[in-house]
Write a protein that holds these residues in place. Structure first.
Motif, short mmCIF file in Angstrom:
data_model
loop_
_atom_site.label_atom_id
_atom_site.label_comp_id
_atom_site.label_asym_id
_atom_site.label_seq_id
_atom_site.Cartn_x
_atom_site.Cartn_y
_atom_site.Cartn_z
N ALA A 129 0.83 -1.20 0.00
CA ALA A 129 0.00 0.00 0.00
C ALA A 129 0.86 1.26 0.00
O ALA A 129 0.59 2.22 -0.73
N SER A 130 1.91 1.27 0.81
CA SER A 130 2.79 2.45 0.86
C SER A 130 3.53 2.62 -0.45
O SER A 130 3.72 3.74 -0.93
N ALA A 131 3.98 1.52 -1.05
CA ALA A 131 4.66 1.59 -2.34
C ALA A 131 3.73 2.13 -3.41
O ALA A 131 4.13 2.99 -4.23
N ALA A 132 2.50 1.66 -3.43
CA ALA A 132 1.54 2.13 -4.43
C ALA A 132 1.25 3.62 -4.27
O ALA A 132 1.12 4.35 -5.26
N LEU A 133 1.15 4.08 -3.03
CA LEU A 133 0.90 5.49 -2.79
C LEU A 133 2.07 6.35 -3.27
O LEU A 133 1.87 7.39 -3.91
N ALA A 134 3.30 5.93 -2.99
CA ALA A 134 4.46 6.69 -3.44
C ALA A 134 4.46 6.84 -4.97
O ALA A 134 4.69 7.93 -5.50
N ASN A 135 4.19 5.74 -5.66
CA ASN A 135 4.13 5.82 -7.12
C ASN A 135 3.00 6.72 -7.59
O ASN A 135 3.17 7.50 -8.54
N ARG A 136 1.86 6.63 -6.96
CA ARG A 136 0.72 7.44 -7.37
C ARG A 136 0.99 8.94 -7.20
O ARG A 136 0.58 9.76 -8.02
N LEU A 137 1.71 9.29 -6.14
CA LEU A 137 1.98 10.70 -5.86
C LEU A 137 2.85 11.37 -6.92
O LEU A 137 2.79 12.59 -7.09
N VAL A 138 3.67 10.58 -7.62
CA VAL A 138 4.50 11.17 -8.67
C VAL A 138 4.00 10.79 -10.06
O VAL A 138 4.70 10.96 -11.07
N GLY A 139 2.78 10.24 -10.15
CA GLY A 139 2.18 9.95 -11.43
C GLY A 139 2.73 8.75 -12.15
O GLY A 139 2.65 8.64 -13.37
N ASN A 140 3.30 7.80 -11.39
CA ASN A 140 3.81 6.57 -12.00
C ASN A 140 2.72 5.52 -12.13
O ASN A 140 1.72 5.55 -11.40
N ALA A 141 2.95 4.56 -13.00
CA ALA A 141 2.10 3.37 -13.05
C ALA A 141 2.30 2.56 -11.78
O ALA A 141 3.38 2.60 -11.16
N PRO A 142 1.28 1.80 -11.35
CA PRO A 142 1.45 0.96 -10.15
C PRO A 142 2.61 -0.02 -10.24
O PRO A 142 3.17 -0.41 -9.22
N SER A 143 2.99 -0.40 -11.46
CA SER A 143 4.05 -1.38 -11.65
C SER A 143 5.45 -0.77 -11.65
O SER A 143 6.45 -1.49 -11.75
N ALA A 144 5.57 0.55 -11.51
CA ALA A 144 6.88 1.20 -11.56
C ALA A 144 7.74 0.76 -10.38
O ALA A 144 7.26 0.56 -9.27
N VAL A 186 10.26 13.41 -6.60
CA VAL A 186 10.27 12.21 -5.78
C VAL A 186 9.12 12.28 -4.78
O VAL A 186 8.54 13.34 -4.55
N ALA A 187 8.80 11.12 -4.18
CA ALA A 187 7.80 11.07 -3.10
C ALA A 187 8.21 9.97 -2.14
O ALA A 187 8.69 8.91 -2.55
N LEU A 188 8.01 10.24 -0.85
CA LEU A 188 8.37 9.30 0.20
C LEU A 188 7.13 8.93 1.00
O LEU A 188 6.36 9.80 1.43
N THR A 189 6.93 7.62 1.22
CA THR A 189 5.81 7.13 2.02
C THR A 189 6.31 6.03 2.95
O THR A 189 7.50 5.74 3.01
N GLY A 190 5.38 5.38 3.67
CA GLY A 190 5.77 4.34 4.61
C GLY A 190 6.23 4.95 5.92
O GLY A 190 5.60 5.87 6.45
N ALA A 191 7.33 4.45 6.45
CA ALA A 191 7.88 4.99 7.69
C ALA A 191 8.42 6.40 7.43
O ALA A 191 9.20 6.61 6.50
N ARG A 192 8.02 7.35 8.27
CA ARG A 192 8.42 8.75 8.08
C ARG A 192 9.86 8.96 8.57
O ARG A 192 10.19 8.64 9.71
#
Length: 276
Positions: free
Chosen positions: A36-51, A71-77
């Motif tokens: 979920a955190s990986a998907a959010l990071a990709n979404r925040l920079v407009g990447n495909a979910p598979s990036a 860039v975008a950072l998610t998960g553990a702050r």
């Protein structure tokens, strides 16, 4: 465009959605431990979910942008780093991820994705099998891909940050009958502590021994992410992203896939409770 790794921290790997559908060939899925955190990071920079992106364990990563990039950072702050929103990293600028106060794994996405060569259709590092790129080392240069998608409609995401004590629901496993009622009560009544032996393969939990109702050997069976396996020590192991494809110890229960994402953020010393 490239990112240069100046310091990798304790463990930084490239991850994406993994290699699903290859278990019959003895190849696990792998991929991001906290999907979920990986998907959010990709979404925040407009990447495909598979990036592909970077999974950073316990902080410590330092990278330099060799050209300007989002860039975008998610998960553990990580203290001092932009969080849960796109941020511009200018040419020559460094991004330093300090150890997180809570949680274990942070996800750093770059617009266009990390463009290392795929192995069997995935750029994920599988620590158990050795497939995919090696964990990052100082001096590595990571190429980034070309952005092909538009920016998302929002640029800030509300997130549920990791916690030090987590309670998740436990579903019965295929070998739940190998354990007496007393063992099941211990399983759901214990505050299990995550040990320092934990990794991307699984969370090793410290607590009382779970005794069996029957002896004997179990033929190897297929394993899945979220399986709670009980080895001869009697202390359960919760399988994460790099779990083995098969296993010969009884699986007493399963944790739902979305909850496994949250479990993947537990650090050594954190507490996991299982609700039956």
């Amino acid at each position: 465009m490239t990112l240069t790794v100046l310091a990798p921290g304790p463990l930084t790997t490239v991850q994406d959605l993994g290699r699903p559908g290859l278990a019959a060939e003895g190849i696990g899925r792998s991929g991001a431990a906290d999907r979920a955190s990986a998907a959010l990071a990709n979404r925040l920079v407009g990447n495909a979910p598979s990036a592909a992106l970077l999974e950073v364990t316990a902080g410590g990563l330092v990278v330099r942008a060799d050209a300007g990039v989002w860039v975008a950072l998610t998960g553990a702050r990580c203290t001092g780093a932009p969080y849960a929103a796109p941020a511009w990293l200018g040419a020559g600028e460094q991004l330093r991820l300090r150890p997180p106060a809570r949680g274990l794994r942070s996800y750093l996405a770059v617009r266009g994705g990390v463009d290392v060569p795929p192995v069997l259709g995935s750029r994920s590092t599988d620590l158990l099998s050795g497939l995919g790129p090696e964990p990052l080392a100082a001096g590595d240069v990571l190429p980034t891909g070309t952005a092909t998608r538009p920016w998302p409609g929002v640029d800030v995401a509300p997130v549920a940050e990791p916690v030090r004590e987590l309670t998740v629901a436990l579903r019965p496993g295929p070998r739940a009958d190998w354990f007496p009622d007393a063992a099941h009560r211990v399983l759901t009544g214990t505050a299990w502590e995550v040990t320092g032996d934990s990794n991307r393969v699984g969370l090793r939990l410290a607590g009382p021994e779970l005794t069996r109702a029957r002896d004997g050997e179990l033929a190897s069976e297929g394993m899945a992410r979220g399986a709670l396996q009980v080895p001869p020590s009697g202390r359960p192991v919760l399988f994460l992203a790099d779990h083995p494809v098969t296993g010969g110890y009884p699986v007493i229960g399963y944790i739902a896939d979305a909850d496994v994402d949250r479990c993947a953020q537990l650090a050594p010393g954190d507490v996991l409770r299982l609700r039956g």
